[in-house]
Design a protein around this motif. Sequence first.
Motif, PDB file in Angstrom:
ATOM      1  N   TYR A  90      -6.194  -2.085  -4.980  1.00 29.16           N
ATOM      2  CA  TYR A  90      -7.199  -3.116  -4.708  1.00 29.16           C
ATOM      3  C   TYR A  90      -8.247  -3.284  -5.808  1.00 29.16           C
ATOM      4  O   TYR A  90      -8.819  -4.362  -5.962  1.00 29.16           O
ATOM      5  CB  TYR A  90      -7.844  -2.849  -3.341  1.00 29.16           C
ATOM      6  CG  TYR A  90      -6.863  -3.097  -2.205  1.00 29.16           C
ATOM      7  CD1 TYR A  90      -6.404  -4.384  -1.951  1.00 29.16           C
ATOM      8  CD2 TYR A  90      -6.372  -2.054  -1.427  1.00 29.16           C
ATOM      9  CE1 TYR A  90      -5.492  -4.623  -0.937  1.00 29.16           C
ATOM     10  CE2 TYR A  90      -5.457  -2.292  -0.405  1.00 29.16           C
ATOM     11  CZ  TYR A  90      -5.020  -3.575  -0.161  1.00 29.16           C
ATOM     12  OH  TYR A  90      -4.105  -3.826   0.837  1.00 29.16           O
TER      13      TYR A  90
ATOM     14  N   GLU B  65       0.836  -1.204   0.000  1.00 27.90           N
ATOM     15  CA  GLU B  65       0.000   0.000   0.000  1.00 27.90           C
ATOM     16  C   GLU B  65       0.877   1.262   0.000  1.00 27.90           C
ATOM     17  O   GLU B  65       0.616   2.205  -0.754  1.00 27.90           O
ATOM     18  CB  GLU B  65      -0.929   0.009   1.229  1.00 27.90           C
ATOM     19  CG  GLU B  65      -2.033  -1.048   1.157  1.00 27.90           C
ATOM     20  CD  GLU B  65      -2.818  -1.201   2.463  1.00 27.90           C
ATOM     21  OE1 GLU B  65      -2.616  -0.391   3.393  1.00 27.90           O
ATOM     22  OE2 GLU B  65      -3.646  -2.134   2.548  1.00 27.90           O
TER      23      GLU B  65
ATOM     24  N   TYR C 287     -10.525  -7.683  -0.160  1.00 29.46           N
ATOM     25  CA  TYR C 287      -9.074  -7.644  -0.356  1.00 29.46           C
ATOM     26  C   TYR C 287      -8.442  -6.431   0.285  1.00 29.46           C
ATOM     27  O   TYR C 287      -7.271  -6.445   0.651  1.00 29.46           O
ATOM     28  CB  TYR C 287      -8.752  -7.671  -1.852  1.00 29.46           C
ATOM     29  CG  TYR C 287      -9.384  -8.834  -2.564  1.00 29.46           C
ATOM     30  CD1 TYR C 287      -8.813 -10.096  -2.506  1.00 29.46           C
ATOM     31  CD2 TYR C 287     -10.581  -8.679  -3.262  1.00 29.46           C
ATOM     32  CE1 TYR C 287      -9.411 -11.176  -3.129  1.00 29.46           C
ATOM     33  CE2 TYR C 287     -11.186  -9.754  -3.890  1.00 29.46           C
ATOM     34  CZ  TYR C 287     -10.604 -10.996  -3.817  1.00 29.46           C
ATOM     35  OH  TYR C 287     -11.195 -12.066  -4.431  1.00 29.46           O
ATOM     36  N   GLY C 288      -9.204  -5.338   0.409  1.00 29.12           N
ATOM     37  CA  GLY C 288      -8.676  -4.080   0.926  1.00 29.12           C
ATOM     38  C   GLY C 288      -9.330  -2.927   0.182  1.00 29.12           C
ATOM     39  O   GLY C 288      -9.961  -3.141  -0.857  1.00 29.12           O
TER      40      GLY C 288
ATOM     41  N   SER D 203      -0.415  -5.129  -7.455  1.00 26.94           N
ATOM     42  CA  SER D 203      -1.682  -5.788  -7.111  1.00 26.94           C
ATOM     43  C   SER D 203      -1.466  -7.296  -7.023  1.00 26.94           C
ATOM     44  O   SER D 203      -2.035  -7.963  -6.149  1.00 26.94           O
ATOM     45  CB  SER D 203      -2.747  -5.525  -8.179  1.00 26.94           C
ATOM     46  OG  SER D 203      -2.981  -4.162  -8.313  1.00 26.94           O
TER      47      SER D 203
ATOM     48  N   ARG E  46      -2.684 -12.115   0.107  1.00 23.98           N
ATOM     49  CA  ARG E  46      -4.066 -12.439   0.488  1.00 23.98           C
ATOM     50  C   ARG E  46      -4.341 -13.942   0.349  1.00 23.98           C
ATOM     51  O   ARG E  46      -5.116 -14.519   1.129  1.00 23.98           O
ATOM     52  CB  ARG E  46      -5.066 -11.647  -0.359  1.00 23.98           C
ATOM     53  CG  ARG E  46      -5.019 -10.126  -0.169  1.00 23.98           C
ATOM     54  CD  ARG E  46      -5.400  -9.705   1.229  1.00 23.98           C
ATOM     55  NE  ARG E  46      -5.400  -8.263   1.389  1.00 23.98           N
ATOM     56  CZ  ARG E  46      -4.811  -7.626   2.405  1.00 23.98           C
ATOM     57  NH1 ARG E  46      -4.186  -8.295   3.363  1.00 23.98           N
ATOM     58  NH2 ARG E  46      -4.871  -6.307   2.491  1.00 23.98           N
TER      59      ARG E  46
ATOM     60  N   ARG F 267     -10.070  -6.829  -7.465  1.00 21.17           N
ATOM     61  CA  ARG F 267     -11.509  -7.114  -7.616  1.00 21.17           C
ATOM     62  C   ARG F 267     -11.838  -7.350  -9.091  1.00 21.17           C
ATOM     63  O   ARG F 267     -12.634  -8.215  -9.429  1.00 21.17           O
ATOM     64  CB  ARG F 267     -12.334  -5.940  -7.070  1.00 21.17           C
ATOM     65  CG  ARG F 267     -12.306  -5.833  -5.555  1.00 21.17           C
ATOM     66  CD  ARG F 267     -13.277  -4.777  -5.026  1.00 21.17           C
ATOM     67  NE  ARG F 267     -12.771  -3.425  -5.163  1.00 21.17           N
ATOM     68  CZ  ARG F 267     -11.987  -2.816  -4.269  1.00 21.17           C
ATOM     69  NH1 ARG F 267     -11.615  -3.453  -3.173  1.00 21.17           N
ATOM     70  NH2 ARG F 267     -11.573  -1.587  -4.463  1.00 21.17           N
TER      71      ARG F 267
END
Lengths: 323, 323
Positions: B27, A141, B19-20, B105, B112, B31
């Motif tokens: 993020y 992030e 996921y965030g 990502s 994740r 998705r």
Amino acid sequence: MDLTALSNKLTAALAELHYGDQPTALYEPIRYIMALGGKRIRPLLTLLGAQLYTDALDVALKPALAVEVFHNFTLLHDDIMDQAPLRRGQPTVHEKWNPNVAILSGDVMLVRAYELLFDMPPALLAPMLRRFSQTAAEVCEGQQWDMNFETETEVSIDQYIDMIRLKTAVLLGFALELGARLGGGSEADAEHLRLFGEGIGVAFQLRDDLLDVYGDAATFGKRVGGDILSDKKTFLLLTAQTQANETQRAQLARHIGQPIADADAKVQAVRALYDELDIRPQTEARINHYFEDALQHLDRVSVPAARKEPLRHLALQLLERES
Amino acid sequence: MDLTALSNKLTAALAELHYGDQPTALYEPIRYIMALGGKRIRPLLTLLGAQLYTDALDVALKPALAVEVFHNFTLLHDDIMDQAPLRRGQPTVHEKWNPNVAILSGDVMLVRAYELLFDMPPALLAPMLRRFSQTAAEVCEGQQWDMNFETETEVSIDQYIDMIRLKTAVLLGFALELGARLGGGSEADAEHLRLFGEGIGVAFQLRDDLLDVYGDAATFGKRVGGDILSDKKTFLLLTAQTQANETQRAQLARHIGQPIADADAKVQAVRALYDELDIRPQTEARINHYFEDALQHLDRVSVPAARKEPLRHLALQLLERES
């Protein structure tokens, strides 16, 4: 063990790590970047965290290596994204090989970092893996925010601090927390140590911003003024932009985000404006704030002060302070 | 539960995954790629593996999702490396955003994927994380071999089979093994199921090679002859190159690795040579070999045959066979 002995222990353990053999194009870049060196601060923090509670450091050794392998994975992928030609004075992996090799070798490094954690005591395995994963996502992030900021026009100082916290500081905090838990420290202690590490990390990053402008070319290791030349939104620039009056704002705007006619002139002009706005003492005050706050967390760790000495010493060393 | 019910269960669980949030650039691509769909074969295998032993499938649900998130992570990074413009008919992440976003990502997706495994029962946590990591590294190895083969002049059929085994098949095997262990299956059963999955995976990949040349354009979903046009070293080409006499080898060399004057003519000429060399029946025989070998492993799994029906059915479906 003192810092030198711990460092030597880490160097020896890193040299023994086996990442894989075939295909060579996948594993050779991992050996390459891991051999480039660096100060090994993060795994040292893990060992120091454990050593607060125990002299049997072997339980923390592989996890310490996990932190270092993870850190180098982030360097490898960040260097692709930043198109950096050099890392520690040597060609980056994507330059020496190619970006595809750098992507894939990095992926395997992240897997190997996880693997180095699986020997942890069962009671700590799931919680520490969760914390490691949370930290890993936060580091990503931070890198994404950093890239976003390159093209965003409005970045607040708080946003900037949060970016460096995520990108750099949380891993220092986790490294210590991990060591503390493995050494037998309580959750409360580990939390103070995490916040100590995070504070030191933010302070260190701000100091890096400061040295870019006011550092000694001979010892800084990077080109002084590099951030100014690349229009990097550092703590110094963001603070200057916030505090500048209309005239000063116009002066800044003549240099920042403009084609560079004379590099030295640009650095001097921006530095002169920083001087006018007292950016240096303000940055130093902010560094001190994070550093002092970090030390307060260290103070609250429930082990005798003498055991904390190596950790305090490393923090002072990192920030090149006398006390 | 039958395949449809399991599929629906997976679709619902995938839709719920978080996921965030911030930064969006990190993020949103996750998705996006997870929503592109696909057959969700791998998580289905995990649930089917568990269902051999138990009807309480919830223990296997998050691990099944881990396998699917990991698979999509590999697609995301592979698409960058292959410079693929489309994935399931939609722009790839590096096209829709940019390569940096796709790298980062993907990194978070791998994190994740690990996180989705941490709720596993303590006794299985460390061993299954080790197996997952081993599999993940093998998938990366397979991708690196695949990239190596693009520029290597000498690739043996064994090397090729090992590449597709690593790149594709081991994850199918692991998906089943994971489900079996979570459902309560023995290590011996899990090993047979792993080998069943791996065999099906290799057979499926070889079938893909075959369909590229002999498939029905209407149902294949990719351009028929695409591998021939891109000089891809498939099982068919490698077998042809091994078995060609001097004349045939010269004919192949006029088309493979040469600028394309007429695409249809190239596909027809290479296919004609394949016909001459009986490449099609040889490939079919090899597919059958892996398929039959896989079924033998399934036979040796110590649960009643009726419980294995959905798994056998899925394998037949995957290879579009009647029995």
